[in-house]
Design an enzyme around this catalytic site. Structure first.
Site, PDB file in Angstrom:
ATOM      1  N   SER A   4      77.729  64.521  50.763  1.00  0.00           N
ATOM      2  CA  SER A   4      79.164  64.825  50.669  1.00  0.00           C
ATOM      3  C   SER A   4      79.904  64.364  51.924  1.00  0.00           C
ATOM      4  O   SER A   4      79.307  64.222  52.991  1.00  0.00           O
ATOM      5  CB  SER A   4      79.375  66.333  50.502  1.00  0.00           C
ATOM      6  OG  SER A   4      78.671  66.805  49.382  1.00  0.00           O
TER       7      SER A   4
HETATM    8  N1  SAM Z   1      74.568  68.933  49.890  1.00  0.00           N
HETATM    9  C1  SAM Z   1      74.153  67.565  49.832  1.00  0.00           C
HETATM   10  C2  SAM Z   1      74.069  66.895  51.157  1.00  0.00           C
HETATM   11  O1  SAM Z   1      74.406  67.496  52.163  1.00  0.00           O
HETATM   12  O2  SAM Z   1      73.623  65.747  51.188  1.00  0.00           O
HETATM   13  C3  SAM Z   1      74.948  66.756  48.848  1.00  0.00           C
HETATM   14  C4  SAM Z   1      74.508  67.040  47.478  1.00  0.00           C
HETATM   15  S1  SAM Z   1      74.873  65.894  46.232  1.00  0.00           S
HETATM   16  C5  SAM Z   1      76.622  65.830  46.232  1.00  0.00           C
HETATM   17  C6  SAM Z   1      74.420  66.932  44.842  1.00  0.00           C
HETATM   18  C7  SAM Z   1      72.928  67.127  44.653  1.00  0.00           C
HETATM   19  O3  SAM Z   1      72.749  68.096  43.610  1.00  0.00           O
HETATM   20  C8  SAM Z   1      72.174  65.888  44.214  1.00  0.00           C
HETATM   21  O4  SAM Z   1      71.163  65.600  45.120  1.00  0.00           O
HETATM   22  C9  SAM Z   1      71.629  66.265  42.824  1.00  0.00           C
HETATM   23  O5  SAM Z   1      70.350  65.719  42.561  1.00  0.00           O
HETATM   24  C10 SAM Z   1      71.554  67.777  42.932  1.00  0.00           C
HETATM   25  N2  SAM Z   1      71.534  68.506  41.645  1.00  0.00           N
HETATM   26  C11 SAM Z   1      72.206  68.267  40.495  1.00  0.00           C
HETATM   27  N3  SAM Z   1      71.903  69.198  39.562  1.00  0.00           N
HETATM   28  C12 SAM Z   1      71.016  70.042  40.153  1.00  0.00           C
HETATM   29  C13 SAM Z   1      70.323  71.209  39.693  1.00  0.00           C
HETATM   30  N4  SAM Z   1      70.492  71.702  38.473  1.00  0.00           N
HETATM   31  N5  SAM Z   1      69.483  71.824  40.552  1.00  0.00           N
HETATM   32  C14 SAM Z   1      69.300  71.348  41.823  1.00  0.00           C
HETATM   33  N6  SAM Z   1      69.914  70.246  42.305  1.00  0.00           N
HETATM   34  C15 SAM Z   1      70.771  69.607  41.478  1.00  0.00           C
END
Ligand code: SAM
Length: 211
Positions: free
Chosen positions: A59
């Site tokens: 993000s």
């Molecule tokens: N917080 C992160 C960082 O600092 O890099 C950014 C996260 S990214 C915008 C969103 C993440 O959520 C992705 O890596 C995706 O694989 C994960 N994601 C999506 N659905 C999910 C789920 N049901 N459970 C766990 N992770 C999930």
């Protein structure tokens, strides 16, 4: 890099995304360049999301600051993060909760979880646990949580996450209200019920919920 990290933190203070000195200190300390792919390191201190592989993103720094401020993450908190991604947001929260708190962070893609776990370990964050799972179900073994941060957009507030939030706890979560339109919600679990505030329009990757 440190000079550029400082300039970015100062910009986020000026723009009002960082409000508390401890959030500024955390952003000054965590090396975002180590959470992005090597070829993108020169962009690590631009205020924007960057690709981290597997179709996912880290993000933008202003969004990380805004979410930890909205959730009022502080010393001693037990935090659940859904969507570890690179692990950067978890590292910022680990700085804020300190050694008396803990960050549990869930990622559904094992490769990303493994990379994040390794980075966090190398940087000495032993108050973070990375879990591979569907985060929409939460992580019952460590519940209840003071704060829950979701970093992928949900179609509805996952009921299991609400169950695992303490009374008095805060959840910050992007919700896709209609196709292509997401709003960041702040939910406070009060003894008398939920207080829901819509904060601002956002753009996150989708939360993938398993059946
Ligand atoms: N917080 C992160 C960082 O600092 O890099 C950014 C996260 S990214 C915008 C969103 C993440 O959520 C992705 O890596 C995706 O694989 C994960 N994601 C999506 N659905 C999910 C789920 N049901 N459970 C766990 N992770 C999930």
């Amino acid at each position: 890099m440190e000079e550029r990290r400082k300039e970015l933190a100062e910009k986020l203070v000026r723009e009002g995304y960082i409000r508390r000195p401890e959030v500024a200190r955390a952003m000054l300390k965590v090396p975002r360049e180590l959470f992005v792919p090597e070829g993108l390191r020169e962009y690590a201190y631009e205020d924007r999301p960057l690709p981290i592989g597997m179709g996912q993103t880290i993000s933008a720094p202003h969004m990380v600051a805004y979410m930890v401020e909205a959730a009022e993450i502080g010393r001693g908190d037990r935090v659940l993060e859904v969507g570890t991604g690179s692990g950067y947001h978890a590292a910022i929260m680990a700085e804020l909760v300190g050694p008396e708190g803990h960050v549990y962070t869930i990622e559904r893609i094992p490769e990303l979880a493994e990379q994040a776990r390794e980075r966090l370990r190398a940087l000495g964050y032993d108050n973070v646990t990375v879990i591979v799972s569907d985060g929409s179900k939460g992580y019952p073994p460590a519940a209840p949580y003071d704060k829950i941060i979701v970093t992928a957009a949900a179609r509805r507030i996952p009921p299991k996450l609400l169950e695992q939030l303490k009374v008095g706890g805060v959840m910050v979560i992007p919700v896709e209200e209609e196709p292509g339109y997401q709003v960041l919600y702040k939910i406070v679990k009060k003894p008398e019920g939920l207080e829901v505030r819509r904060l601002l329009p956002v753009a996150f990757v989708p939360l993938i919920e398993e059946e």
